[in-house]
Write a protein that holds these residues in place. Structure first.
Motif, short mmCIF file in Angstrom:
data_model
loop_
_atom_site.label_atom_id
_atom_site.label_comp_id
_atom_site.label_asym_id
_atom_site.label_seq_id
_atom_site.Cartn_x
_atom_site.Cartn_y
_atom_site.Cartn_z
N SER A 176 3.04 -0.95 4.23
CA SER A 176 2.28 0.28 4.00
C SER A 176 3.19 1.48 4.18
O SER A 176 3.79 1.65 5.26
CB SER A 176 1.09 0.37 4.96
OG SER A 176 0.35 1.54 4.75
N VAL A 178 4.10 5.84 3.05
CA VAL A 178 3.66 7.15 2.57
C VAL A 178 4.88 7.86 2.01
O VAL A 178 5.93 7.93 2.64
CB VAL A 178 3.04 7.99 3.70
CG1 VAL A 178 2.67 9.37 3.19
CG2 VAL A 178 1.83 7.29 4.29
N ARG A 223 0.81 5.35 -0.37
CA ARG A 223 0.12 6.63 -0.46
C ARG A 223 1.12 7.65 -0.98
O ARG A 223 2.13 7.93 -0.35
CB ARG A 223 -0.41 7.06 0.90
CG ARG A 223 -1.72 6.36 1.28
CD ARG A 223 -2.18 6.79 2.64
NE ARG A 223 -1.72 5.89 3.68
CZ ARG A 223 -1.74 6.16 4.98
NH1 ARG A 223 -2.18 7.34 5.39
NH2 ARG A 223 -1.32 5.29 5.86
N ARG A 224 0.81 8.20 -2.16
CA ARG A 224 1.76 9.08 -2.83
C ARG A 224 1.02 10.26 -3.46
O ARG A 224 0.22 10.07 -4.37
CB ARG A 224 2.53 8.30 -3.91
CG ARG A 224 3.68 9.05 -4.54
CD ARG A 224 4.33 8.20 -5.62
NE ARG A 224 5.53 8.83 -6.13
CZ ARG A 224 5.93 8.76 -7.39
NH1 ARG A 224 5.21 8.09 -8.27
NH2 ARG A 224 7.04 9.35 -7.77
N ASN A 231 5.19 11.51 -0.01
CA ASN A 231 4.45 12.63 -0.59
C ASN A 231 5.32 13.68 -1.28
O ASN A 231 4.79 14.60 -1.89
CB ASN A 231 3.61 13.32 0.49
CG ASN A 231 2.39 12.50 0.86
OD1 ASN A 231 1.77 11.89 -0.01
ND2 ASN A 231 2.05 12.47 2.14
N GLU A 269 -2.80 10.14 -3.76
CA GLU A 269 -3.35 8.91 -4.33
C GLU A 269 -2.87 7.72 -3.52
O GLU A 269 -1.79 7.74 -2.93
CB GLU A 269 -2.93 8.75 -5.79
CG GLU A 269 -3.51 9.79 -6.73
CD GLU A 269 -3.23 9.46 -8.19
OE1 GLU A 269 -3.95 8.61 -8.75
OE2 GLU A 269 -2.29 10.04 -8.74
N THR A 270 -3.69 6.68 -3.49
CA THR A 270 -3.33 5.45 -2.79
C THR A 270 -3.33 4.30 -3.79
O THR A 270 -4.28 4.11 -4.53
CB THR A 270 -4.30 5.14 -1.65
OG1 THR A 270 -4.26 6.21 -0.70
CG2 THR A 270 -3.91 3.85 -0.94
N TYR A 271 -2.22 3.56 -3.80
CA TYR A 271 -2.09 2.41 -4.68
C TYR A 271 -1.98 1.14 -3.85
O TYR A 271 -1.31 1.12 -2.81
CB TYR A 271 -0.83 2.53 -5.55
CG TYR A 271 -0.71 3.80 -6.33
CD1 TYR A 271 -1.29 3.93 -7.59
CD2 TYR A 271 -0.01 4.89 -5.82
CE1 TYR A 271 -1.17 5.11 -8.32
CE2 TYR A 271 0.12 6.07 -6.54
CZ TYR A 271 -0.46 6.17 -7.79
OH TYR A 271 -0.35 7.34 -8.50
N GLU A 279 0.86 -1.19 0.00
CA GLU A 279 0.00 0.00 0.00
C GLU A 279 0.89 1.23 0.00
O GLU A 279 1.67 1.44 0.93
CB GLU A 279 -0.91 0.02 1.22
CG GLU A 279 -1.83 1.24 1.23
CD GLU A 279 -2.66 1.33 2.51
OE1 GLU A 279 -3.84 0.95 2.48
OE2 GLU A 279 -2.09 1.78 3.53
#
Length: 334
Positions: A166, A168, A58-59, A170, A62-64, A56
């Motif tokens: 998971s 992140v 989060r970038r 950004n 957006e979340t992939y 998972e």
């Protein structure tokens, strides 16, 4: 080893990411999401999470949820064309040993490490046999990872692990790659092309130690101080109480870089402005401190002081801040 282009071998290179921390998961997820053939070497709860639900990521709003081939046994993944080693410097020997089955005689090894890398003196004229003792005291990395297969990389990528598998990330990512003997090669350009096609801005440098020093200085001015203060990047470079300390370390680092022949393209004021603009980013060392993990001070701090001591260059502010960070790190684990 020759510097044959990857394109001469196959159009879609086999890529493995060894190490499933924040950077490793981010890199693997971006590559896999772009359709690259990626395998990930992971273990423990991270392995289990990725096996069941992928990575998972989060970038940038957006979340992939990205499925990847993952294993805790490198033998099952086999020899690769490119292996990204993603680990803290103090964990790199163990990771390199675990990743050995991934590395064939033509595999390109791309170590995504912070600070002064063990290969700093490798393949430089007149430096045969010299090593950075702070990061490779017994020469084990040099023995495990053939320098002819190592591609230098300077990573400007921030990521934070928020759970098993998971992450992140950004801020925009930038990777600069180059041969560690300061030549240009098609094989490096091929890796750059793969990364750019996957959405990771990448550049090819024929003088990889120049951007390396830029990153060494960025780490030196922020990571140890963040452990002492708990401050984010914009605060360390923007708060009037901390900026004088940061500025002193910055000038000490720039002086050391120049003494080692590096060319830094940015002036101090621009470096300060660009770091403030990155926002409230918590350094990787601050994240490690808050989670009770060992701090990456050997590569980010001690190795820099080792290079300074070798040329009798005093770095009083950096030395004091590194010493305090060491104290915070060891006192926390008592």
């Amino acid at each position: 080893m020759s510097k044959d282009p990857l394109s001469n071998k196959q159009s879609s290179p086999r890529i493995a990411v060894a190490g499933a921390g924040a950077i490793g998961c981010t890199l693997a997820a971006i590559l896999a999401h772009a359709g690259q053939a990626v395998s990930l070497l992971a273990r423990g709860s991270t392995l289990q999470a990725i096996q069941s639900q992928g990575i998972e990521l989060r970038r940038q709003a957006e979340t992939y949820q990205v499925p990847v081939t993952v294993s805790d046994d490198a033998h099952t993944l086999g020899s690769q064309d490119i292996v990204f080693l993603c680990a803290k410097s103090h964990d790199l020997v163990g990771l390199a040993q675990a990743a050995t089955p991934l590395i064939g005689p033509e595999t390109l090894i791309v170590p995504m490490v912070n600070g002064v890398p063990w290969w700093y003196f490798e393949r430089l004229p007149g430096q045969d046999g010299r090593r950075v003792k702070s990061v490779d005291p017994e020469g084990r990395l040099r023995a495990l990872l053939p320098s002819a297969q190592v591609v230098g990389v300077v990573q400007f990528m921030t990521a934070e692990r928020v759970g098993p598998g998971s992450v992140v990330s950004n801020t925009p990512a930038l990777l600069i790659l180059g041969e560690i003997d300061h030549t240009e090669s098609q094989r490096v350009q091929d890796i750059v092309d793969v990364l750019n096609a996957s959405g990771i801005e990448s550049r090819h440098s024929a003088q990889i130690r120049d951007p390396l020093w830029m990153k060494i200085i960025a780490n030196l001015t922020t990571n140890p101080l963040s452990v002492i203060t708990g401050a984010t990047l914009n605060t360390m470079y923007g708060d009037p109480r901390l900026l004088p300390i940061t500025r002193k370390i910055l000038f000490e680092g720039l002086t050391l870089a120049a003494a080692h022949g590096a060319r830094i393209p940015l002036d101090p004021d621009t470096i300060i402005k660009e770091t403030i603009a990155m926002g409230a980013v918590r350094t990787s060392m601050l994240q490690d401190y808050e989670h009770g993990n060992p701090l990456e001070l050997a590569a980010i701090g001690d190795a820099v002081l080792e290079l300074a001591d070798a040329i009798h260059l005093p770095m009083p502010t950096a030395r004091d801040v590194i010493a305090m960070a060491h104290y915070r790190g060891t006192s926390q684990r008592r």
